[in-house]
Design a protein around this motif. Sequence first.
Motif, short mmCIF file in Angstrom:
data_model
loop_
_atom_site.label_atom_id
_atom_site.label_comp_id
_atom_site.label_asym_id
_atom_site.label_seq_id
_atom_site.Cartn_x
_atom_site.Cartn_y
_atom_site.Cartn_z
N PRO A 751 0.82 -1.23 0.00
CA PRO A 751 0.00 0.00 0.00
C PRO A 751 0.84 1.27 0.00
CG PRO A 751 -0.09 -1.08 2.15
CD PRO A 751 0.59 -2.03 1.22
N VAL A 752 1.97 1.24 0.69
CA VAL A 752 2.82 2.43 0.77
C VAL A 752 3.40 2.76 -0.61
CG1 VAL A 752 4.90 3.43 1.80
CG2 VAL A 752 3.38 2.01 3.18
N SER A 753 3.97 1.75 -1.28
CA SER A 753 4.59 2.00 -2.59
C SER A 753 3.53 2.33 -3.63
CB SER A 753 5.42 0.79 -3.04
OG SER A 753 4.65 -0.40 -3.00
N TRP A 754 2.33 1.73 -3.52
CA TRP A 754 1.26 2.07 -4.47
C TRP A 754 0.91 3.55 -4.35
CZ3 TRP A 754 -3.48 4.32 -3.94
CH2 TRP A 754 -4.30 4.32 -5.08
N TYR A 755 0.76 4.04 -3.14
CA TYR A 755 0.40 5.44 -2.94
C TYR A 755 1.50 6.36 -3.47
CZ TYR A 755 -0.56 9.87 -0.64
OH TYR A 755 -0.78 11.20 -0.40
N ALA A 756 2.76 6.05 -3.14
CA ALA A 756 3.88 6.91 -3.54
C ALA A 756 4.00 6.99 -5.05
CB ALA A 756 5.18 6.40 -2.92
N MET A 757 3.91 5.85 -5.74
CA MET A 757 4.08 5.85 -7.19
C MET A 757 2.86 6.43 -7.89
SD MET A 757 7.09 4.98 -7.31
CE MET A 757 7.19 5.25 -9.08
N ASN A 758 1.69 6.30 -7.30
CA ASN A 758 0.51 6.94 -7.86
C ASN A 758 0.65 8.45 -7.84
OD1 ASN A 758 -2.29 6.50 -8.91
ND2 ASN A 758 -2.81 7.73 -7.13
N GLN A 759 1.24 8.98 -6.77
CA GLN A 759 1.51 10.42 -6.69
C GLN A 759 2.50 10.85 -7.77
OE1 GLN A 759 -1.25 11.17 -4.61
NE2 GLN A 759 0.12 12.86 -4.16
N TRP A 760 3.53 10.04 -8.01
CA TRP A 760 4.52 10.37 -9.04
C TRP A 760 3.88 10.38 -10.43
CZ3 TRP A 760 6.77 7.18 -12.98
CH2 TRP A 760 7.83 7.80 -13.65
N LEU A 761 2.99 9.43 -10.70
CA LEU A 761 2.35 9.34 -12.01
C LEU A 761 1.41 10.51 -12.29
CD1 LEU A 761 1.53 5.52 -12.14
CD2 LEU A 761 3.14 6.72 -13.61
N GLU A 762 1.00 11.23 -11.25
CA GLU A 762 0.09 12.35 -11.45
C GLU A 762 0.67 13.43 -12.36
OE1 GLU A 762 -3.09 12.91 -10.47
OE2 GLU A 762 -3.10 10.81 -9.85
N SER A 763 2.00 13.47 -12.53
CA SER A 763 2.61 14.50 -13.37
C SER A 763 2.48 14.18 -14.85
CB SER A 763 4.09 14.68 -13.01
OG SER A 763 4.82 13.50 -13.28
N PHE A 764 1.93 13.01 -15.19
CA PHE A 764 1.76 12.61 -16.59
C PHE A 764 0.27 12.60 -16.95
CE2 PHE A 764 5.65 10.63 -15.09
CZ PHE A 764 6.55 10.94 -16.09
N ALA A 765 -0.06 13.19 -18.10
CA ALA A 765 -1.45 13.15 -18.55
C ALA A 765 -1.83 11.75 -19.01
CB ALA A 765 -1.65 14.15 -19.69
N TYR A 766 -0.85 11.00 -19.50
CA TYR A 766 -1.08 9.64 -19.98
C TYR A 766 -0.27 8.69 -19.10
CZ TYR A 766 -2.93 12.08 -24.04
OH TYR A 766 -3.65 12.91 -24.86
N GLN A 767 -0.98 7.91 -18.28
CA GLN A 767 -0.32 7.09 -17.27
C GLN A 767 -0.56 5.61 -17.52
OE1 GLN A 767 -2.16 8.31 -13.61
NE2 GLN A 767 -1.86 10.49 -14.00
#
Length: 809
Positions: A751-767
């Motif tokens: 759950p921790v890594s899912w949340y962290a990487m989901n936040q990182w992906l927010e900078s891309f319009a196409y994920q």
Amino acid sequence: MLKNYFKIAYRNLLKNKAYSLINILGLGVGMACCVLIFMFVQDELSYDSYHENGDRIYRVIHGSVPNDNATEGAEPSPFWVWGNAPVGPALKLDFPEIEKVVQFSGRGDLLLGEGDNLQQEEGVLFMDSTAFDVFSWKLLEGDPKTALAAPYSVVLTKSTALKYFGEEPALGQAIKASAVAGRSEDGDLTVTGVMEDLPSNSHFKFNLLISLNTFRQTRAEVFDSWGYVDTYTYLLVNEQFDQEAFQAKVPDFIERRNPETDSDYNYTIKLEPLSDVYLRSEAQRQPGETGSLTNIYVFSIIGLFILLIAIINFMNLSTARSMERAKEVGIRKSIGADRGSLIFQFLGESLIIVMISAIVGGFLIMLALPWMNDLTGKVFEINQLINWNTIPAFIGIIILIGILAGSYPALVLSGFRPVMILKGINKSNARGVNLRKGLVIFQFSLSIALIAGTIIVYNQMGHLLEKDMGFDKEQMVILDFNYDYRVTLVSEALKSELEANPAISSVAFSRSVPGSHFPNAYTTLEMSDGEMVGQAQPIFQVGLDFIDHFGLELVAGRAYSREFPSDSTSALVINEAAARQYGYSNPEDIIGKKFDQWGRAGQVIGVVKDFNYISLHREVEPLTLPFEAFASRYVSVKIAQENLPETLASMENVWKELVPHRPFIYSFLDEDFNQQYQSDLRFRQIFTTFSILAILIACLGLLGLATYTAEQRTKEIGIRKVLGANVGNIVGLLSKDFIKLILIAILVSTPVSWYAMNQWLESFAYQVPIHWWIFLVAGLISIVIALFTISFQSVKAALMNPVKSLKSE
């Protein structure tokens, strides 16, 4: 007594060479990695800090907000750094707290020199004469007050001056420039200054500055038009400046000064502090590179993870081996040693190991700096790290790490009861085992999170590089002639000669290509009720064959055609997003509607399917593609994959024949387009590299624990072998406890890594989606790595002669 402590510490290091090596090497690598990451983070955070008045420098960003006449649901436009020119002088007149205004325009590249020393120079800015009053750029030659005052004067950076003039003094020299600032003929620029090269931590990137008055010579009207976008504006304010109070006055200022209004939107401005420009700006059309605050956080966390993993290794091995020193503690306590002296001794031993590790880490840093420079694209030097300012900080960090790493082992060892120990009884052993289990779980939770993060980063970058962008970019060669009108005059001949080559399938001219710079245009278009409504959108001015050449798909209407001569003056092709911008959900409905754009009026003749002409960090935006034969900068050439060198040589021969005055400058579109992802690719490299190092450090500690566990269970292994256990049974016996801990670590880290990487992906319009199997794979990889790490010691223990095992005590 201190001498005795050092002697005991030294003897313990020699007695347990393998464990000492694991501790020293693990801590050394961990500290080196942490410091290297710190150097990168510190450099990113230091951008533009070299300006003496940096805390008083702001820049203007431009946007628009819906007014009372706007359509319901209309949203504010994104803010741009690129804006109009009149706002700067108007701000200086109306706000006494503004001391200086400096403006500049990025006018593209420039052909400089003559003969064999003819080069297309990148990084050319038309800069205000106040630049040296605002920014801390040091002039080596020339007067900062007048260097950029006169038209056709130029300030070169030191490296640019060396390129064109060698060791000769550049000041006062003339350098030939092609079509300066819109002039149709070549002309000379006079070198009025030579400045130091820009520091690497500057968001500005240029090689020479031409006076802004040069631009005024031919385009004076630009500096009076509030609707013409071509200028960047920076301000130097006084010590009493209040940004909030300034912003409150902006609406009145705009109403008073701006005569050009939009019926639906009100133009507005905001100020950005210079300190926010590189990492915190959300404005578009940046004049230089920008960083990512999210990436800074990610790298900082990785550096902390690596150091924590190394410290956990130390604590695990120290507590695991505490029983070996239990009798020493019992005897010393029985003859009068108090607990405080024991804690002091064990902490001292810890500090000695940390200091040795720091020395090892220092050597590793010196060896790794060239590699780090290549990895990050920056220039790090050892004197940035070791100086009189940093030495006290490093000593403090070493002491802190020594205390953190050695505190628990010291407390455990000093707390043994002498009577119980000398009888061979130790009730605290279970507590130590539970601590080690908890630390292993924590350690591998971090490792699994890093493995999952690496997989997600690679998936996302693969998606960026491999996604169908909606246009042909493979085997597309781009020739850059930088708006040279003499090339435009021979464009038809150039196209015919190039297409005569069987290896070339088509040729097209345009002002912009996907991934390159493009202007924006205000376009008025007919709505379904007949009303003409204006909107702003990006614009690609293209030649006749651009749409077919790039394989753009038409979803309505037609492309430009030689069969319709009026296409050159009164036709317009747009993309689907532009059609939706004007309220047409069905592209067919916009065909035949009237338009007015930049002095051209006519009808919309076609709509192309949306294609990603900008990076996948952003959604496809509205785009118009007007046919403009004489506004081109690029020749796009689609070539066959076979015999590439011969094809390029043939193209160069044609170029030299028809365009002898310009160098043959070419690049490949796919490589140019992917330059937009340079920082993302660098992030992937750094993330992956330090993740692997973190996992290796974790495995180093696991190897030490596995070795110690095998040693502790030597007699048990011997008895099991005598009773018939085979190698597989013994390996499973020694491995299963670690595997259980790693399975728990998978549950903790997911759950921790899912949340962290989901936040990182927010900078891309196409994920890319974060699939559940990524964490399963990360867990399996960690299990395989752990099994591989402990297998050698497990097999070694399993193959040991049971007779020797039973004699081990």
